[in-house]
Structures are given as C-alpha cells and as structure tokens.
Design an enzyme around this catalytic site. Structure first.
Site, mmCIF file in Angstrom:
data_model
loop_
_atom_site.group_PDB
_atom_site.id
_atom_site.type_symbol
_atom_site.label_atom_id
_atom_site.label_comp_id
_atom_site.label_asym_id
_atom_site.label_seq_id
_atom_site.Cartn_x
_atom_site.Cartn_y
_atom_site.Cartn_z
ATOM 1 N N LYS A 1 0.830 -1.197 0.000
ATOM 2 C CA LYS A 1 0.000 0.000 0.000
ATOM 3 C C LYS A 1 0.870 1.256 0.000
ATOM 4 O O LYS A 1 1.997 1.222 0.498
ATOM 5 C CB LYS A 1 -0.854 0.035 1.278
ATOM 6 C CG LYS A 1 -2.013 -0.935 1.297
ATOM 7 C CD LYS A 1 -2.818 -0.778 2.581
ATOM 8 C CE LYS A 1 -3.982 -1.737 2.621
ATOM 9 N NZ LYS A 1 -4.996 -1.494 1.588
ATOM 10 N N ARG B 1 -10.458 -11.260 1.669
ATOM 11 C CA ARG B 1 -11.296 -12.312 1.079
ATOM 12 C C ARG B 1 -10.609 -13.662 1.138
ATOM 13 O O ARG B 1 -11.273 -14.700 1.183
ATOM 14 C CB ARG B 1 -11.706 -11.909 -0.347
ATOM 15 C CG ARG B 1 -10.569 -11.774 -1.316
ATOM 16 C CD ARG B 1 -10.944 -10.973 -2.556
ATOM 17 N NE ARG B 1 -10.972 -9.528 -2.298
ATOM 18 C CZ ARG B 1 -11.244 -8.598 -3.208
ATOM 19 N NH1 ARG B 1 -11.531 -8.960 -4.464
ATOM 20 N NH2 ARG B 1 -11.235 -7.325 -2.895
HETATM 21 N N1 BES Z 1 -8.177 -3.572 4.232
HETATM 22 C C1 BES Z 1 -8.306 -3.188 2.871
HETATM 23 C C2 BES Z 1 -9.591 -2.424 2.594
HETATM 24 C C3 BES Z 1 -9.708 -1.049 3.201
HETATM 25 C C4 BES Z 1 -9.245 0.053 2.520
HETATM 26 C C5 BES Z 1 -10.316 -0.890 4.414
HETATM 27 C C6 BES Z 1 -9.398 1.323 3.079
HETATM 28 C C7 BES Z 1 -10.461 0.364 4.959
HETATM 29 C C8 BES Z 1 -9.997 1.477 4.303
HETATM 30 C C9 BES Z 1 -8.312 -4.420 1.978
HETATM 31 O O1 BES Z 1 -7.550 -5.487 2.397
HETATM 32 C C10 BES Z 1 -7.764 -3.971 0.655
HETATM 33 O O2 BES Z 1 -6.645 -3.572 0.621
HETATM 34 N N2 BES Z 1 -8.581 -4.032 -0.390
HETATM 35 C C11 BES Z 1 -8.180 -3.618 -1.673
HETATM 36 C C12 BES Z 1 -8.702 -4.618 -2.671
HETATM 37 C C13 BES Z 1 -8.177 -4.440 -4.061
HETATM 38 C C14 BES Z 1 -6.685 -4.720 -4.095
HETATM 39 C C15 BES Z 1 -8.906 -5.377 -4.990
HETATM 40 C C16 BES Z 1 -8.771 -2.228 -1.931
HETATM 41 O O3 BES Z 1 -9.895 -1.961 -1.474
HETATM 42 O O4 BES Z 1 -8.100 -1.410 -2.516
HETATM 43 ZN ZN ZN Z 2 -5.522 -5.371 1.829
#
Ligand code: BES
Ligand code: ZN
Ligand code: ZN
Length: 481
Positions: free
Chosen positions: A263, A337
């Site tokens: 990230k 997921r």
């Molecule tokens: N934990 C994150 C989702 C999230 C993002 C929660 C911002 C709270 C605030 C999750 O694991 C994630 O990173 N999801 C990705 C999925 C994508 C790579 C398909 C996302 O939402 O960007």
């Molecule tokens: Zn994530």
C-alpha cells in the site's frame, strides 16, 4: 478509562444528587419547570437534535446545579438512534464543563432509555492508555463523568444498553490498540478472557501448523509473510433457545501493509484497524453471553498480519482453499477475502444455518456508501432482510448492493478457478462479495463490508475514530435472527 456506573430511579428529575441534570426538549414541546421554560420561550433552548443549552438551578441540598436542555427534534421521529445522538451531545458538553455525574429525565418513548445510556457511554469513550499524562490531569483534578442516572428508566433496559455499549467500547479498544500490541495472539488471549468469563462460551484456537493441516491454503498464504503466529479463533456460545445456529465471522488482519502489492504509506497506519470485523465479533459474543440471550452462535475470527517478506505470497501465486477451490492471488492486498474464504468454509462445516460476516474489505465501499452505511451483500433475501432490520433497530445500518452473474464472471481465474482481483475500477466491493459467495454453499449468508463504518463515521456518539461498528447489530441479530 474507568467504567461509568449506570443507575435508574423513579420520581422527580429535580430530586437528583447529580451535579448535572439533562432534560430533553421536543420540537414545539415545553418543559414543566417554569425557569427552564423561560429559556425555551426566549429561543435560547433549542429543540433541534444535537442542540444543547446550559443553565443552572438551585438544588435543595448542595446549592447550584447545572442543567442541560437537550434538543430531541420532532417527537414523531424520535427513536433510540435520535436518543443516542441527543445524549451524546449532552454528555460531550457536560464533560467539557467538568461534570462528574449526570442525571437524564427519560422521555416516555420506545428506545429512549437504551439510546440515552448508549449515546452517553459511547460519547464519553476515550482511548488514552498510551498518554503519559491524561488531558484532564493537566488541567488539574479529575473531571471525568463517573455516573449516569436515568430517571424514569426501566432498569433492565438500562442495564442491557450498558452491557452492549461497554462491549462496543471494548471493541473500540481492540481497534485502537496498535498492531505491535494487538497481534493475532493478543486477540486470541482476549477471546480466552471472554470464554473464561461465561459458562456458555467455549474457545478453540488453531495456529499456523493447524491452519495448514486443515487445508486452509488461502488463509495460510496471507499469513506466510509474517513472523506473527496466525490464529483461527473460534468462540462457541450455547445459550439455548430454538433459533437457528448462527455463524458470526470477522476479518481480523491486525495490520494490512498490502503485502508484496504494498500500500502507499500515507494512510497505511490506519491499517491497524483492519481487524475491526473480528473485534466486533469477539465483543458481541461477550455482550450476548452477559445478557444470556437464548441463541446458538459459532464465531469464527481468522487473525493474521499481511506483510511483505522473502517468504510472502506473490502476485500470480495459486493457492487452494479449504473447499478445494483454487485461487489466483493477483493482488496480495486483497487478503481479507482470502482469509475469510477458509473461515467461511469452516463455519459452514460447523453446521451453522445462517452466516453473517463483518470485514473491512474494500476501499470501494467508501466510494459507494461513505461512512454512513455498511455495504450488504447476500445470497438470501430473508436473511438479508433480518440483517437489514437488525441494522435499523440498532442504528448500525447497512445498504444492500446487488450480486450478478456478470460480476461473478469478473473474478473467474485465468489459471485457477477464481481470482482474488476483479476488473480494475469496476464494482470492486461486489467483486469481493462474489468471491466470498464461493465459500458459503447454500447457507444463507450476508457479507457486511464495514471499511467505511469501522472508523471515520460522522455519527456524534462514536466520533470519527474507531466505532466498534457491528457489536450492536450482532446483539440485535442474536435477539431477532
Ligand atoms: N483492508 C483493505 C480495505 C480497506 C481500505 C479498508 C481502506 C479500509 C480502508 C483491503 O484489504 C484492501 O486492501 N482491499 C483492496 C482490494 C483491491 C486490491 C482489490 C482495496 O480496497 O483497494
Ligand atoms: Zn488489503
Ligand atoms: Zn485488508
């Protein structure tokens, strides 16, 4: 933060020992006390929700006492949620003014007592255990509210509301703890405390080797990048009753770096909150067991860090979930997921008849629903209706979004059965839900995406920090499945 004592009493609101009493004012309504009514007539005390007016009155025993007139809005729109909002406004102002004891004159309305208790306890929550000097101390003396009296309140309703708010605040504590403290093993230790506190609750915890042995290849793949021991936490509540066997599943990524698909750093620190679903599930069981609700619940919380390392799962890797489906891990940041797939399979194998899962799953749900509604996704209209109703009743609301075969197609794998990544920029929250759907079979299931509501809500009683979202909803669901 010391717990706030909650008591109820019959009789006159004015007869209180509290240093601050609160009376509610409905739109177009009046107050029995002539001195207070003068402020209403003068337009100084306003009836709209969240408005507060501070004044003083002579109290027979100890001289001057503070009075807060709290706006309740329109009488026919009043409910527990509005009571929470009004009570939070009053409690926040009372705390600023140095109040140590509150007394609320409860309006005779459904939900008023529980809303007042919850709104007060939630609004007064603080997380200051890492502050060397507490703010109050710096200003000299202790100025925290220690007690809440609800005049005219039903004692059982007040006590149930106190238990639920305390559990929600406990979930907020787990959220707020940094990831170097709140590890998967820390969460398992908290689950152990909950199980030890209740006859009807038992605990089973599986570590890394067992997760692998049980065939949870998706969960194991997320955990393989970290030194922290992953934990599959299973709490079982046997409260009897003749309702369906419920499965509560909660994502607990104690820190989500994104893994190899790392990230950006700007907001990465917020990813200590990526265990919010799991913390809500654990603490809801504590509340449900304390209340002794007649229900059977199996709570499953997969807990791990998501870290990049020399042994971390890599984009393109193919892993096999507990039900035999193969998954292409095309983005290691879509890890929620993955761990949920195996946890859902496990819950189904345990014989649960209805499943609800809570997960901070996608940033996209914030784009769709902001910080007001959680996203709901389901394979069963009746069960989804029950979750929606529990959301309305508890003030933790969800909004249903659709599933569709075309969305299911978007996560078909190129080399394996399914991919953990859908089409870029298109219905990302639904793609995640379609992914989870592969692991619940025919069991009625609702996925609650709480990425927008676990923190950053604008609701005044939880503020913009960790919200403990899901605790109230899950308690309500155990009452009315
Ligand atoms: N934990 C994150 C989702 C999230 C993002 C929660 C911002 C709270 C605030 C999750 O694991 C994630 O990173 N999801 C990705 C999925 C994508 C790579 C398909 C996302 O939402 O960007
Ligand atoms: Zn994530
Ligand atoms: Zn995550």
């Amino acid at each position: 933060m010391a717990p706030i004592e909650v008591i109820t009493r019959a009789g006159e609101p004015r007869e209180t020992q509290a240093d601050t009493r609160v009376c509610g004012l409905f739109d177009g309504g009046s107050l029995t006390d002539p001195e207070l009514q003068k402020l209403v007539d003068a337009g100084e005390a306003k009836a709209s929700l969240k408005q507060v007016c501070v004044t003083h009155e002579d109290s027979p025993e100890d001289g001057r006492r503070r009075v807060i007139i709290a706006g309740l809005g329109k009488e026919d729109e009043f409910d527990a949620e509005r009571a929470r909002i009004a009570a939070a406004a009053a409690a926040t102002r009372a705390k600023e003014l140095g109040a140590e004891s509150l007394s609320w004159a409860a309006p005779e309305k459904d939900g008023a007592v529980s809303g007042i208790v919850q709104g007060t306890l939630l609004a007064l929550y603080t997380f200051d255990r890492f502050k060397s000097s507490k703010d109050e101390d710096e200003e000299g003396g202790s100025t925290s509210v220690a007690s809440l009296e609800v005049v005219g309140g039903n004692p059982d309703e007040a006590e149930a509301a106190r238990v639920i708010a305390a559990a929600q605040n406990a979930a907020r504590d787990l959220q707020n703890l940094p990831s170097n403290v709140c590890t998967p093993e820390f969460l398992a230790a908290r689950a152990r405390e909950i199980a030890d506190a209740h006859e009807a609750v038992s605990l089973e915890v599986f570590g890394r080797d067992q997760i692998v042995e049980m065939g949870m290849g998706a969960f194991a793949s997320v955990a393989q990048g970290t030194y922290a021991e992953p934990q599959l936490i299973v709490l079982r509540y046997e409260g009897g009753g003749d309702g369906p066997h419920l499965g509560y599943v909660g994502k607990a990524v104690t820190f989500d770096t994104g893994g190899i698909s790392i990230k950006p750093s700007s907001k990465m620190h917020e990813m200590k909150f990526d265990m919010s679903g799991g913390s809500a599930v654990l603490e809801s069981i504590d509340a449900i067991a304390t209340l002794g609700l007649p229900a059977r619940i199996t709570a499953v919380v997969p807990a791990t860090e998501n870290m990049p390392s020399g042994r971390a799962v890599k984009p393109g890797d193919i892993v096999t979930a507990k039900n035999g489906k193969t998954i292409e891990v095309n983005n290691t940041d879509a890890e929620g997921r993955l761990i949920l797939s195996d946890a859902l399979c496990y819950a189904v194998e345990q014989g649960v008849e209805r499943i609800v899962n809570f997960a901070t799953l996608t940033g996209a749900i914030i784009v769709a629903l902001g910080h007001t509604y959680a996203g709901l996704f389901s394979n069963d209209d009746d069960w989804c209706g029950a979750v929606e109703e529990a959301g309305r009743a508890s003030g933790e609301e969800g909004w249903r979004l659709p599933l569709h075969p075309e969305f299911a197609d978007a996560i078909k794998g190129k080399y394996g059965d399914i991919s953990n990544l859908g089409e870029a920029g298109a219905a990302g929250s639904i793609a995640a839900a379609e992914f989870l759907k592969h692991f619940v079979g025919d069991t009625p299931w609702v996925h609650v995406d709480i990425a927008g509501t676990a923190w950053g809500m604008k609701r005044n009683y939880v503020g913009s920090g960790a919200s403990g979202f899901g605790v109230r909803l899950m308690v309500e669901l155990a009452r009315n499945p």
